[in-house]
Structures are given as C-alpha cells and as structure tokens.
Design an enzyme around this catalytic site. Structure first.
Site, PDB file in Angstrom:
ATOM      1  CG  ASP A  83      -2.178   0.869   0.976  1.00  0.00           C
ATOM      2  OD1 ASP A  83      -2.309   1.434  -0.123  1.00  0.00           O
ATOM      3  OD2 ASP A  83      -3.003   0.981   1.900  1.00  0.00           O
ATOM      4  CE  LYS A 131      -6.509   2.426   0.387  1.00  0.00           C
ATOM      5  NZ  LYS A 131      -5.165   2.707  -0.189  1.00  0.00           N
TER       6      LYS A 131
END
Length: 440
Positions: free
Chosen positions: A241, A290
C-alpha cells in the site's frame, strides 16, 4: 565489504497491473522528465541525497550517483488493465495532469496499450471490466507469464519488474490455499476462487524471477506461499500500500508526539476522494482492506501495550467517502486530541488537500528501481528496507512493522550504505566531542 551488484546495463521494463490514475501519472511524468519538461520531485532515487562517512567529510552525493540504479532513459513501460484505453486516453480520463503536459508526451503514451487483465469482479465489485482474460486461475497465470516474456522480447529488455497499481481488493485473510507453494499451485489448478487476481500477477512474476511490489493493501505477496516462491527463485518482494496522503502525515506527526511523550486520547481521520480508487473503496468490503492497512500505523508507532498511560485508551477512527467532484484531488481531515503535562488537553487539526496520484507516482517509480537494484544485488524475499514507501510494511513472520518514517529512512539509507561497503550511520556523534577534549 561491498556487495557484488550486477551493473544496471540495458533496458528495464516496468510492467503495471492497473493502468489508471497512478500508473498513467507515473508514465507521463517519466516521459516528461526525459524530455526536460519537468522534474522528478518526490522521487528519492532521482532527487535524494545520502550522507556518507562523518559529517566533517562533507560527502553527500545524490543516491543515483552513489548506487548503480537504472537510468530513467532505460525504462520501458507496459501493463494490463480492465479497460482497453491506451495510456494517453486513460491519463486524459483521470484528469490528474494538465492537457498541455499530456500533449507534450502524447505519442509516447498512445504507444502503450494495455494487455487484457486477469480480473475477478468479486474482488472489485464496483468495476465492470471489459478488457479481461478468460480461463481458470492456472490459465490466467500462464497467460500473464506469456505476456511478461513477450513484452521483454518485443522491447529488447534486460530486466523486468512488476508494480501493482490496480484497485484495492476486498478484505480477506490467508487460508489453507495460501499456506504453501504446493497448496497454492494446487489451488491454481483447481481454480480456487480464494486466489485473488493480484496473487495471479505476483505468482506469474515470481515464477519468472521478476521482482514484485504491491502498491495496494491487498494480501497479495504477504502469504507464505508467495514468500516461499520468492525465496525459491531468489526474487525480491515488497508491500504493501503506497504511503501517500493522510497516512504519510500520520507517520510524520505521530513519531514526534511519541518522541515528546505527549499522550493521545483520539485520532479521527476522514477523506473524500473521487477517482477510480475512491469508487472501488465505496464498497464496504474493499474499504475494510484499506481500513485495516491504515489503522495499524498508529498502533505500531505508539505501542500502547508499552505506553498505557499515554496511548492505552486511544480511539482511532477512519472514514473514506467517495466524492466524484474532487476527482484525484483527495482531501483529508484529521482531528487529534492530545494531552500534555499534568494531563491538560490540547488539539491538533490537519486539513491536507493533496493530489493522490502526484504523491503515489514517485513512490511507484522508486519501488520499481529499488526492487531492480535488490534483484541485481542478490537480495530475495521480503524487502523491509522499502517500508519507507508503504502504509502497511511487509515484514518477516512474527516481526512488528516499523512505521516511523524517520526510522524507515534510516533503514533504507543504511541498506544502501551496506550494499556499497560504506560505514553505517548511527547518529551517535560522541566521537566528535571526544576528539575535542582528547589530550596528547
């Protein structure tokens, strides 16, 4: 002792699953830099300096002059996407870069047409892929491997790396099929739906000895099966990420609060984002992936288990809202309730109006270039020294991630010094003062 690093001769291919806003901003940016139109601001490999030896030696070369890195002029881009727009069309649709800049590199961008993507709508329910491969998981992996080999041959490349710039996949945890390479390959044969599309790309790359970096919070290479394959083929992996807006601010500010032993009662974070990533994250299952990535940052920095009085009761809340008018211009708000001497309360407010892909593009570039360096230096498996770029750094099993960006930078720079046979720098500095008072 200097590590034997194979020279960065010839062309390096950067293949990207997901030719959306981040990828097209990266590609257009590199082409603009090649033409002298712009500067690669935000890229450590291109603009960063590194101190060598004692401060009194005044050695502070640029990183790309110190370490044998691939040159921007030797980079060749390609990739896959669920839509068949070429990179110019995709970049125009993303509306990140000004039309004048895109026109200046139009020919280079139009020449890059995406290959059909390995796609499963169940992992990104808000996307309707129309430019996709068909077949079982094993057949998709074999097709991706053929794509990589054909791309390398067609472009006369010496080396290739893959950087995932695709959408965030739904949240899921590792299961039996992910626990060993044998189980994973059996799962490919059985078309096991627990093998995500990103894992198909990662498997294909690692099977060919091609480094893989994961720019999304997906599980992807963070499973025993693909770690095993990376070690088997002596291939670097990095994840996960890209650390861009709000989390970047957290990894800058939180270490400062912890360093001063200031307490935190709560940290509320909310975002609005209107690009394709925001649309995908509008689905709760994708948002959870996320959220888990973003939530772990403060815990790793504050270590509430060791600092109960300061951080034991911290309330950390994160929200992401899809808001089309903002497009790629993400806006984040943070409210931080802190307390200091004698428990007196204070607040910090942050309103960060950032450009998501502008921050992510140089990260993707650096990860590609450093992963190529790692491969040429004989480094394989998890590359924790690249955690500087990542929200949820991948580490060896059982090892806590280090999310303090300043410690991450020290780790990265010391890794480069180690590779080049330079002394590691501890910043102790006592020897300067010992010398001042030395007597004969």
């Amino acid at each position: 002792m200097k590590i034997n690093i194979t020279p960065a001769k010839g062309k390096l291919g950067i293949l990207i699953p997901g030719l959306g806003a981040v990828a097209t901003t990266l590609i257009a940016g590199v082409e603009a830099v090649k033409k002298g139109i712009s500067q690669p601001i935000g890229s450590l490999t291109q603009m960063g300096h590194i101190r060598l030896g004692k401060r009194t030696e005044n050695r502070n070369p640029k990183i790309n002059e110190f370490v044998p890195l691939a040159n921007l002029n030797d980079l060749v881009f390609g990739g896959w996407d669920v839509y068949e727009d070429n990179v110019f069309e995709s970049a125009s649709n993303a509306q990140v870069l000004e039309p004048v800049l895109l026109q200046a590199v139009k020919a280079e961008l139009e020449a890059i047409k995406p290959m059909k993507a390995a796609f499963d709508k169940n992992y990104a329910k808000n996307l309707d892929g129309t430019h996709v491969k068909t077949g079982t998981r094993l057949e998709l992996a074999e097709q991706v491997m053929e794509d990589i080999k054909n791309f390398k041959e067609a472009n006369g490349l010496d080396r290739v790396v893959l950087v995932w710039c695709g959408s965030t996949e739904i949240y899921y945890e590792a299961s039996a099929v992910h626990q060993s390479l044998a189980a994973f390959e059996e799962g490919l044969k059985n078309d096991d739906k627990l093998i995500a599309p990103s894992m198909i790309y990662a498997y294909a790359a690692l099977k060919l000895g091609v480094p893989f970096a994961n720019g999304a919070p997906n599980l992807t290479v963070d499973i025993p099966a693909l770690i095993e394959l990376a070690k088997l083929t002596k291939t670097p992996i990095a994840g996960k990420d890209f650390k861009t807006g709000q989390t970047l601010m957290k990894t800058v500010l939180a270490p400062g609060l912890a360093a001063r032993s200031l307490g935190v009662h709560g940290w509320f974070s909310t975002n609005i984002l209107g690009n394709r990533d925001g649309w995908v994250l509008d689905d709760p299952d994708n948002f959870k992936t996320k959220e888990v990535s973003k939530l772990g940052v403060l815990e790793d920095i504050f270590k509430p288990e060791d600092n109960q009085e300061l951080y034991g009761n911290i309330y950390h809340k994160i929200r992401i809202n899809y808001y089309p008018p903002h497009g790629d211009n993400k806006e984040s708000w943070d409210n931080i309730d802190i307390f200091g001497w004698l428990g007196y309360k204070m607040q910090i407010k942050i309103n960060f109006l950032c450009r998501d892909s502008i921050l992510a593009a140089p990260i993707a570039l650096d990860l590609a270039i450093f992963c190529d360096l790692a491969k040429r230096a004989g480094m394989s498996g998890i590359q924790e020294w690249l955690s500087f770029y990542l929200k949820s750094p991948q580490t060896a099993p059982g090892l806590h991630a280090e999310n303090d960006i300043f410690k991450q930078l020290i780790k990265l720079e010391n890794t480069l010094r180690y590779l080049m046979g330079e002394d590691l720098i501890t910043h102790l500095g006592l020897d300067y003062y010992d010398d001042m008072f030395a007597t004969e």
